[in-house]
Design an enzyme around this catalytic site. Structure first.
Site, mmCIF file in Angstrom:
data_model
loop_
_atom_site.group_PDB
_atom_site.id
_atom_site.type_symbol
_atom_site.label_atom_id
_atom_site.label_comp_id
_atom_site.label_asym_id
_atom_site.label_seq_id
_atom_site.Cartn_x
_atom_site.Cartn_y
_atom_site.Cartn_z
ATOM 1 C CG HIS A 125 -5.287 -2.515 0.018
ATOM 2 N ND1 HIS A 125 -4.642 -2.254 -1.168
ATOM 3 C CD2 HIS A 125 -4.753 -1.647 0.949
ATOM 4 C CE1 HIS A 125 -3.764 -1.275 -0.979
ATOM 5 N NE2 HIS A 125 -3.813 -0.902 0.294
ATOM 6 C CB SER A 132 -0.961 -0.044 1.185
ATOM 7 O OG SER A 132 -1.927 0.969 1.090
ATOM 8 C CG ASP A 145 -3.556 -3.361 -4.188
ATOM 9 O OD1 ASP A 145 -3.554 -3.292 -5.432
ATOM 10 O OD2 ASP A 145 -4.569 -3.143 -3.498
#
Length: 389
Positions: free
Chosen positions: A249, A157, A181
């Site tokens: 996610h 992230s 991601d």
């Protein structure tokens, strides 16, 4: 366009109010932190099989070479928004690495700089985090404690974007970065120096699992993998009905952790682009490539695969299905088959770019210069040392 692909987009729109990154804009407790490296808000914890229960807190300016003996590869795990050293990807990947690989693991903790609901300020704090991480790496390499080509950054992230920004400040080009991601909000526009891209390391591999929400859609590495189109991950609607995007996610670090010791592997097929794959206009025969920890650094392009809805997620290789006759009916213009670099599906009003948000003063760059050895770069290069206003 397949209805199964529209579903995650509609789901994202419905949940956007609760995940809106501008919530912290009006919170007086949300701050951008200035300072020098080392910084009290950024810590580094060293793990090995002998110290996994009692990790060593590293001082980047006073490193003990014996902590890294015998020599082993070094994996640096970087958490994201609202995270800390025991948050994803650490909680998934670190135990598997220590169980199955002879490596050192450093878990960075910059939790005070990325707390909820301060997303905009968290993004603006990343340059400080990245420079502190670069300071650690530079000192490890300069003192010959760890060889530069044995360092591998793994960021989830916002951590994926930290890894990309760290490349701006290291003295030697990084060998490998893995983006799990990488975060989308506030990273769509702006220079490459703000986000992960294939210029940040000799090899950059990326796994996309929430492209309609928290993660980016467009390709960001030398090789990009899109499990389940990178959109709605199987099982997430059932696993987290209130916020399936969060589950989507976190599947990226979960897939990656499983790939370290999987007996069947995550195997994908190459396609020229996400939109072409969406329209089922990619070959379904031929060579397949392995996603995850053991990916080949010779791979290039975008790969697509399916996963199971629960652990173990890996399904192994996909049987060949000859679709050449179907593909022969189409003549694609490959100059216009991908997502434009300046657009991705998202609620634009929810994802203001930093250039439009003037809420903090410029950080004190001079203080950082005191602790970091900078490389002189031509003025025209995009690798800026300036913090974002």
């Amino acid at each position: 366009m397949k209805s199964t692909v529209w579903l995650p987009l509609l789901t994202f729109i419905c949940r956007s109010a609760s995940s809106n990154p501008i919530l912290g804009l009006f919170d007086s407790t949300c701050q951008v932190v200035s300072g020098e490296c080392p910084n009290k808000n950024v810590s580094f914890w060293l793990y090995s099989n002998s110290t996994r229960e009692n990790p060593i807190l590293l001082n980047p300016l006073d490193l003990n070479p014996w902590d890294f003996q015998p020599p082993r590869p070094l994996k640096i795990l970087i958490h994201g928004y609202t995270g800390y050293r025991d948050f994803a990807p650490n909680s998934y990947i670190r135990p598997v690495l220590l169980d199955h690989e002879d490596v050192y693991v450093i878990s960075i903790d910059y939790g005070p700089l990325v707390r909820y609901p301060c997303y905009i300020q968290a993004v603006q704090n990343l340059p400080l985090v990245s420079q502190c991480l670069a300071q650690l790496i530079n000192n490890l390499v300069d003192r010959a404690i760890v060889a530069n080509d044995r360092i591998h950054l793994i960021g989830f992230s916002l951590g994926g974007q930290v890894a990309g920004q760290t490349a701006n400040y290291v003295k030697r080009k990084l060998k490998r970065i893995t983006g799990l991601d990488p975060a989308k909000p506030l990273f769509i526009l702006g220079p490459d120096s703000r986000r992960l891209d294939q210029g940040d390391a000799d090899f950059v591999d990326v796994i996309h699992t929430d492209v309609f929400g928290r993660g980016i859609l467009r390709a960001a590495g030398h090789v990009d993998f899109y499990p389940n189109f990178g959109a709605q991950q199987p099982g997430c609607m059932e696993e987290n009905m209130q916020d399936p995007g969060s589950c989507n996610h976190e599947r990226a670090p979960r897939f990656y952790a499983e790939s370290i010791n999987s007996t069947v592997g995550f195997w994908g097929r190459q396609c020229s682009g996400w939109l072409v794959q969406l329209l089922s206009l990619c070959p379904t025969t031929g060579a397949q490539a392995l996603m995850g920890y053991h990916v080949s650094d010779e791979l290039r392009g975008s790969y697509f695969l399916q996963t199971a809805s629960k652990s173990p997620f890996a399904l192994g290789k996909t049987p060949d299905v000859d679709n050449r006759q179907t593909l022969a009916k189409f003549h694609l213009n490959f100059d216009h088959n991908e997502i434009d670099n300046d657009y991705e599906p998202q609620l634009l009003e929810a994802f203001l770019e930093l250039e439009a948000v003037k809420v903090v003063d410029k950080m004190d760059e001079a203080n950082l210069d005191k602790q970091l050895n900078w490389i002189d770069r031509p003025e025209e290069e995009p690798l800026s040392r300036n913090f974002i206003n």
